[in-house]
Design an enzyme around this catalytic site. Structure first.
Site, PDB file in Angstrom:
ATOM      1  N   ASN A  25       0.884  -1.171   0.000  1.00  0.00           N
ATOM      2  CA  ASN A  25       0.000   0.000   0.000  1.00  0.00           C
ATOM      3  C   ASN A  25       0.919   1.216   0.000  1.00  0.00           C
ATOM      4  O   ASN A  25       1.505   1.546   1.028  1.00  0.00           O
ATOM      5  CB  ASN A  25      -0.897  -0.009   1.243  1.00  0.00           C
ATOM      6  CG  ASN A  25      -1.713   1.276   1.362  1.00  0.00           C
ATOM      7  OD1 ASN A  25      -1.758   2.088   0.438  1.00  0.00           O
ATOM      8  ND2 ASN A  25      -2.352   1.461   2.516  1.00  0.00           N
ATOM      9  N   LYS A  61       0.176   4.260  -0.325  1.00  0.00           N
ATOM     10  CA  LYS A  61      -0.424   5.481   0.253  1.00  0.00           C
ATOM     11  C   LYS A  61      -0.146   6.660  -0.690  1.00  0.00           C
ATOM     12  O   LYS A  61      -0.204   6.486  -1.895  1.00  0.00           O
ATOM     13  CB  LYS A  61       0.093   5.679   1.677  1.00  0.00           C
ATOM     14  CG  LYS A  61      -0.055   4.397   2.515  1.00  0.00           C
ATOM     15  CD  LYS A  61       0.229   4.563   3.960  1.00  0.00           C
ATOM     16  CE  LYS A  61      -0.003   3.231   4.672  1.00  0.00           C
ATOM     17  NZ  LYS A  61       0.162   3.287   6.103  1.00  0.00           N
ATOM     18  N   HIS A 106      -9.375   1.584   4.774  1.00  0.00           N
ATOM     19  CA  HIS A 106      -8.106   1.713   5.494  1.00  0.00           C
ATOM     20  C   HIS A 106      -8.295   2.658   6.677  1.00  0.00           C
ATOM     21  O   HIS A 106      -9.052   3.627   6.579  1.00  0.00           O
ATOM     22  CB  HIS A 106      -7.015   2.243   4.550  1.00  0.00           C
ATOM     23  CG  HIS A 106      -5.654   2.134   5.157  1.00  0.00           C
ATOM     24  ND1 HIS A 106      -5.179   3.064   6.050  1.00  0.00           N
ATOM     25  CD2 HIS A 106      -4.692   1.188   5.028  1.00  0.00           C
ATOM     26  CE1 HIS A 106      -3.963   2.683   6.440  1.00  0.00           C
ATOM     27  NE2 HIS A 106      -3.644   1.560   5.835  1.00  0.00           N
ATOM     28  N   GLU A 131      -6.569   4.972   7.793  1.00  0.00           N
ATOM     29  CA  GLU A 131      -6.278   6.390   7.504  1.00  0.00           C
ATOM     30  C   GLU A 131      -7.477   7.062   6.842  1.00  0.00           C
ATOM     31  O   GLU A 131      -7.738   8.241   7.057  1.00  0.00           O
ATOM     32  CB  GLU A 131      -5.020   6.488   6.623  1.00  0.00           C
ATOM     33  CG  GLU A 131      -3.761   6.182   7.433  1.00  0.00           C
ATOM     34  CD  GLU A 131      -2.613   5.589   6.638  1.00  0.00           C
ATOM     35  OE1 GLU A 131      -2.630   5.676   5.390  1.00  0.00           O
ATOM     36  OE2 GLU A 131      -1.701   5.016   7.266  1.00  0.00           O
ATOM     37  N   GLU A 176      -5.412  -4.849  10.392  1.00  0.00           N
ATOM     38  CA  GLU A 176      -4.413  -3.798  10.598  1.00  0.00           C
ATOM     39  C   GLU A 176      -4.675  -3.078  11.926  1.00  0.00           C
ATOM     40  O   GLU A 176      -5.448  -2.103  11.962  1.00  0.00           O
ATOM     41  CB  GLU A 176      -4.490  -2.778   9.461  1.00  0.00           C
ATOM     42  CG  GLU A 176      -4.143  -3.345   8.109  1.00  0.00           C
ATOM     43  CD  GLU A 176      -3.482  -2.307   7.205  1.00  0.00           C
ATOM     44  OE1 GLU A 176      -2.483  -2.651   6.580  1.00  0.00           O
ATOM     45  OE2 GLU A 176      -3.948  -1.160   7.147  1.00  0.00           O
ATOM     46  N   GLY A 227       2.632   2.285  10.709  1.00  0.00           N
ATOM     47  CA  GLY A 227       3.598   3.376  10.545  1.00  0.00           C
ATOM     48  C   GLY A 227       4.295   3.766  11.839  1.00  0.00           C
ATOM     49  O   GLY A 227       4.932   4.811  11.924  1.00  0.00           O
ATOM     50  N   SER A 247       3.481  -2.206  10.154  1.00  0.00           N
ATOM     51  CA  SER A 247       4.934  -2.298  10.364  1.00  0.00           C
ATOM     52  C   SER A 247       5.516  -3.670  10.018  1.00  0.00           C
ATOM     53  O   SER A 247       6.464  -4.128  10.657  1.00  0.00           O
ATOM     54  CB  SER A 247       5.304  -1.918  11.800  1.00  0.00           C
ATOM     55  OG  SER A 247       4.906  -0.581  12.066  1.00  0.00           O
TER      56      SER A 247
HETATM   57  P1  13P Z   1       3.149   0.339   7.558  1.00  0.00           P
HETATM   58  O1  13P Z   1       3.616  -0.981   6.977  1.00  0.00           O
HETATM   59  O2  13P Z   1       3.928   1.507   7.070  1.00  0.00           O
HETATM   60  O3  13P Z   1       3.036   0.265   9.048  1.00  0.00           O
HETATM   61  O4  13P Z   1       1.667   0.568   6.998  1.00  0.00           O
HETATM   62  C1  13P Z   1       0.764  -0.474   7.091  1.00  0.00           C
HETATM   63  C2  13P Z   1      -0.446  -0.088   6.333  1.00  0.00           C
HETATM   64  O5  13P Z   1      -1.156   0.834   6.685  1.00  0.00           O
HETATM   65  C3  13P Z   1      -0.760  -0.866   5.118  1.00  0.00           C
HETATM   66  O6  13P Z   1      -2.039  -0.577   4.662  1.00  0.00           O
END
Ligand code: 13P
Length: 259
Positions: free
Chosen positions: A13, A15, A99, A101, A171, A177, A217
């Protein structure tokens, strides 16, 4: 993972990262090293503007390209939005939905996630639907309740025959992150619980056919251990999918877990 019943999918992903030139450079570097991943499907989800050129660039790397969101309506007065039909028409196969976010910054709710999942499936896309608890919810001991609620909401009203086309990503928000990964046990437990809810809703045969990913992560150090959990069928990877060597190491870890 359990490859007898379901696919293993390693999905990046990106982003809001990687311009078109960076995407092209990534594809060239990946093409040189990827070979033909034997045991897992590889997907990269990226910003809308880069989808069309990326599909061409990733064509000979056995990588599918996916989007990071879509609308639940087919068309209409929704300025700035993109429909599942538009994605399907350009040849996209996967779309991330719900997601954390987007739930946090763009008013995505369990209701809109359900509508989007249903619509994406009707159009013929495979949704990667995200669920997961916040740190506060985990600390209050509500992780399993949150998972139950979100999974039931995302599948609400979904006909049985569509279920195996849904990919669920567990997740935990506190692990995204932050560098704070869930332990393999926590990831395994979350994914097992998701499957248990699907089993309650649709029965064992369907539940065992659904791919459930862990995200938060995941990196070169912890991928093997996370992916070796019986109910973890792949990863949804943010930061570590942005560089070819890291992403490649995770694909290799996914391949090793079957051997
Ligand atoms: P990270 O791997 O950067 O923690 O992000 C995970 C994520 O949000 C994948 O959708």
């Amino acid at each position: 993972m359990n490859r007898r019943y379901r696919k293993t999918i390693i999905a990046g992903n990106w982003k809001m990262n990687h311009t078109l030139s960076e995407t092209k450079a990534f594809a060239e570097a990946l093409r040189a090293v990827i070979g033909r991943p034997k045991w897992c499907d590889v997907v990269l989800c990226m910003p809308y503007v880069n989808l069309v050129p990326a599909m061409r660039q990733f064509k000979d790397c056995s990588v599918s390209v996916g989007a990071e969101n879509c609308h639940y309506a087919s068309n209409g007065a929704y300025t700035g939005e993109v429909s599942a039909e538009m994605l399907k028409d350009i040849g996209v196969k996967y779309v991330i939905i719900g997601h954390s976010e987007r739930r946090q910054h763009y008013n995505e709710t369990d209701f809109t996630v359900n509508k989007k999942v249903k619509h994406a499936l009707e159009v013929g896309l495979s949704p990667i639907a995200c669920v997961g608890e916040s740190l506060e919810q985990r600390e209050m001991g509500l992780t399993m309740e949150v998972i139950h609620y979100q999974v039931k909401a995302l599948f609400a009203g979904l006909p049985e025959e569509k279920v195996r086309h849904v990919i669920v990503a567990y997740e935990p928000i506190w692990a995204i992150g932050t560098g704070r990964t869930a332990t393999a046990e926590q990831a395994g437990e979350g994914c097992r619980e998701i499957r248990a809810v699907i089993r309650q809703l649709y029965g064992a045969r369907i539940a065992r056919s659904v791919t459930i990913q862990y995200g938060g992560s995941m990196n070169t150090e912890n991928a093997y251990e996370l992916l070796a959990q019986p109910d973890v069928d792949g990863g949804l990877i943010g930061g570590a999918s942005l560089q070819v060597p890291d992403f490649m190491a995770i694909i290799k870890a996914a391949n090793q877990t079957t051997e």
